[in-house]
Design an enzyme around this catalytic site. Structure first.
Site, mmCIF file in Angstrom:
data_model
loop_
_atom_site.group_PDB
_atom_site.id
_atom_site.type_symbol
_atom_site.label_atom_id
_atom_site.label_comp_id
_atom_site.label_asym_id
_atom_site.label_seq_id
_atom_site.Cartn_x
_atom_site.Cartn_y
_atom_site.Cartn_z
ATOM 1 N N GLU A 96 25.243 -49.610 17.931
ATOM 2 C CA GLU A 96 25.355 -49.465 19.370
ATOM 3 C C GLU A 96 26.791 -49.171 19.768
ATOM 4 O O GLU A 96 27.748 -49.554 19.087
ATOM 5 C CB GLU A 96 24.849 -50.716 20.084
ATOM 6 C CG GLU A 96 25.522 -52.001 19.666
ATOM 7 C CD GLU A 96 24.770 -53.220 20.170
ATOM 8 O OE1 GLU A 96 23.532 -53.223 20.083
ATOM 9 O OE2 GLU A 96 25.425 -54.159 20.637
ATOM 10 N N CYS A 120 30.701 -64.915 12.102
ATOM 11 C CA CYS A 120 31.284 -65.744 13.159
ATOM 12 C C CYS A 120 30.144 -66.411 13.921
ATOM 13 O O CYS A 120 29.155 -65.767 14.272
ATOM 14 C CB CYS A 120 32.139 -64.892 14.088
ATOM 15 S SG CYS A 120 33.564 -64.142 13.257
ATOM 16 N N GLY A 170 30.626 -54.968 13.562
ATOM 17 C CA GLY A 170 31.334 -54.899 12.297
ATOM 18 C C GLY A 170 32.795 -55.302 12.366
ATOM 19 O O GLY A 170 33.393 -55.397 13.441
ATOM 20 N N SER A 202 40.509 -53.933 16.276
ATOM 21 C CA SER A 202 40.405 -55.390 16.346
ATOM 22 C C SER A 202 40.005 -55.946 14.986
ATOM 23 O O SER A 202 39.167 -55.368 14.290
ATOM 24 C CB SER A 202 39.365 -55.787 17.399
ATOM 25 O OG SER A 202 39.171 -57.186 17.409
ATOM 26 N N SER A 224 40.921 -61.278 16.796
ATOM 27 C CA SER A 224 39.855 -62.138 17.308
ATOM 28 C C SER A 224 40.195 -63.569 16.917
ATOM 29 O O SER A 224 39.836 -64.029 15.836
ATOM 30 C CB SER A 224 38.507 -61.709 16.716
ATOM 31 O OG SER A 224 38.182 -60.397 17.106
ATOM 32 N N LEU A 225 40.887 -64.270 17.787
ATOM 33 C CA LEU A 225 41.397 -65.605 17.456
ATOM 34 C C LEU A 225 40.358 -66.686 17.745
ATOM 35 O O LEU A 225 39.930 -67.411 16.857
ATOM 36 C CB LEU A 225 42.685 -65.867 18.227
ATOM 37 C CG LEU A 225 43.452 -67.121 17.825
ATOM 38 C CD1 LEU A 225 43.913 -67.042 16.377
ATOM 39 C CD2 LEU A 225 44.643 -67.344 18.762
ATOM 40 N N HIS A 226 40.014 -66.865 19.023
ATOM 41 C CA HIS A 226 38.894 -67.700 19.466
ATOM 42 C C HIS A 226 39.083 -69.203 19.267
ATOM 43 O O HIS A 226 38.194 -69.979 19.643
ATOM 44 C CB HIS A 226 37.580 -67.268 18.798
ATOM 45 C CG HIS A 226 37.296 -65.817 18.918
ATOM 46 N ND1 HIS A 226 37.242 -65.169 20.133
ATOM 47 C CD2 HIS A 226 37.079 -64.859 17.970
ATOM 48 C CE1 HIS A 226 36.992 -63.883 19.936
ATOM 49 N NE2 HIS A 226 36.900 -63.667 18.637
ATOM 50 N N ASN A 302 28.988 -64.764 26.112
ATOM 51 C CA ASN A 302 27.804 -64.092 26.644
ATOM 52 C C ASN A 302 26.598 -64.561 25.838
ATOM 53 O O ASN A 302 26.411 -64.133 24.702
ATOM 54 C CB ASN A 302 27.973 -62.575 26.533
ATOM 55 C CG ASN A 302 27.121 -61.826 27.537
ATOM 56 O OD1 ASN A 302 26.246 -62.402 28.176
ATOM 57 N ND2 ASN A 302 27.371 -60.540 27.671
ATOM 58 N N CYS A 345 28.067 -57.015 22.552
ATOM 59 C CA CYS A 345 27.949 -56.450 21.207
ATOM 60 C C CYS A 345 26.814 -57.081 20.416
ATOM 61 O O CYS A 345 26.705 -58.292 20.306
ATOM 62 C CB CYS A 345 29.267 -56.651 20.466
ATOM 63 S SG CYS A 345 29.216 -56.073 18.776
#
Length: 378
Positions: A96, A120, A170, A202, A224-226, A302, A345
């Site tokens: 997508e 993740c 990905g 990223s 992408s820390l998060h 989300n 995503c």
């Protein structure tokens, strides 16, 4: 639609690759830029229409090569202007691509793999498992389809797609060579002419590949820390167990040191209710990033079916943002876009294909223990 594997797909080849290809046919190198103009500036995929090439060369190209793009099997436009495509590739798998218009710019979010192997815990794509890497043609095909949809070919005019981010399905750095080749085409003036500042790769934190990336290209970088500490990030982003936060941030400094201009890293931080969205976490993040030139993109989670996680309240999100803003950071909250078309995503492709296996792989919220100091355990 993706064509025969017996022919060479010229879409996605960078200029150097195309020069080598034409030389193998006994042609001059300049044919490469001729072809690129037809493909990327005019959106032409039919060799017969490339009239500044001889008929003999066009016939030869038809014998050995093609310009083949993925097949669009689903397209939807949100009320807010967000547009999403599901594209079927050779072999029957789907990916997508999302286009997000915002304040005079348009960002195209492209995929680099079918599924993802990093698992993740909050990511819909990861729950689908990993199938394979995309070819550079399949990556460029996403941009080609978007450009065709908008008639976005004339580089002298204002364009719909002004920014590109590798933030779709990905982990881009696990598909290193094809992503770098696609970036070459995106930035080439004979390709799509996207500025290096407007092209962002990223990564979840593959340190050796990140170091290698800085040696071969100068695209903008997002991480992408998060999570603001290793114990929590080990749960949310399992690759952290191999490349902990300290190593990732050191690699970010090295990457910035290789650039010829001053830029900042984009730090992506998905806010998950009750997991990483407290003011304690915000203070910890503030201190963690103190020495890194960066901007912080806060992304309210989300939800997707069986994710086990929830979106934080608006007040919690704004409190988190205020801690960072008060400390001098540029900290923005990503506006949720395209909810009516499953634009997050991995969501739509899973619904269209009806093939996700989320229920077997997610970590339920109740199984994550977060201590008062923001540490986590499972």
């Amino acid at each position: 639609m993706s064509g025969s594997s017996a022919k060479i797909n010229l879409l996605g080849m960078n200029r150097s690759d195309l020069e080598t290809f034409f030389e193998s046919l006994g042609e001059k190198k300049f044919r490469a830029t001729q072809l690129m103009k037809w493909m990327y500036h005019l959106g032409v995929s039919d060799f017969d229409l490339m009239t500044n090439m001889s008929k003999a060369l066009r016939e030869k190209l038809k014998e050995v090569a093609e310009v083949s793009v993925p097949e669009v099997i689903y397209e939807d436009i949100s009320a807010d202007g967000t547009r999403k495509w599901v594209m079927r590739l050779a072999g029957g798998n789907s990916i997508e691509t999302v286009y997000i218009p915002d304040n005079g710019r348009g960002t195209l979010c492209v995929s680099s793999q079918i599924g993802c192997s990093l698992d993740c815990s909050f990511c819909s794509t990861g729950k689908q498992g990993f199938n394979r890497n995309l070819s550079s043609a399949e990556i460029i095909g996403q941009l080609w389809i978007a450009a065709r949809s908008f008639g976005d070919y004339d580089l002298s005019k204002e364009r719909y797609v002004t920014n590109i981010v590798f933030m779709g399905m990905g982990e881009p750095l696990l598909n290193f060579d094809n992503v770098v080749r696609a970036c070459d085409v995106m930035m080439d003036d004979f390709g799509f002419g996207i500025s290096k500042r407007r092209l962002t790769v990223s990564t979840s934190g593959l340190v050796p590949a990140l170091d290698k990336l800085g040696d071969v290209t100068d695209v903008s970088l997002a991480i992408s820390l998060h999570a603001p500490n290793n114990s929590l990030r080990d749960v949310l982003v399992p690759v952290n167990k191999k490349y902990p936060i300290e190593e990732l941030l050191a690699a970010c400094h090295r990457y910035l040191g290789k650039l010829s201009d001053k830029r900042r890293i984009t730090v992506e931080y998905t806010l998950i209710a009750g997991v990483n969205d407290s003011e304690t976490h915000a203070h910890e993040l503030r201190d963690l990033l103190r020495d890194l030139p960066c901007k912080i993109n806060l992304i309210p989670f989300n939800p997707f079916p069986n994710s086990g996680y929830e979106r934080p309240s608006r007040n919690a999100t704004l409190r988190f943002q205020k801690v960072l803003s008060d400390a001098g950071y540029v900290a923005t909250v990503r506006t949720t876009r395209g909810d009516d078309i499953d634009a997050a995503c991995g969501q739509l492709v899973g619904r269209v294909e009806d093939r996700t296996r989320r229920s077997q792989k997610y970590i339920p919220l109740q199984n994550i223990n977060v201590s008062p100091d923001g540490r986590a355990s499972v």
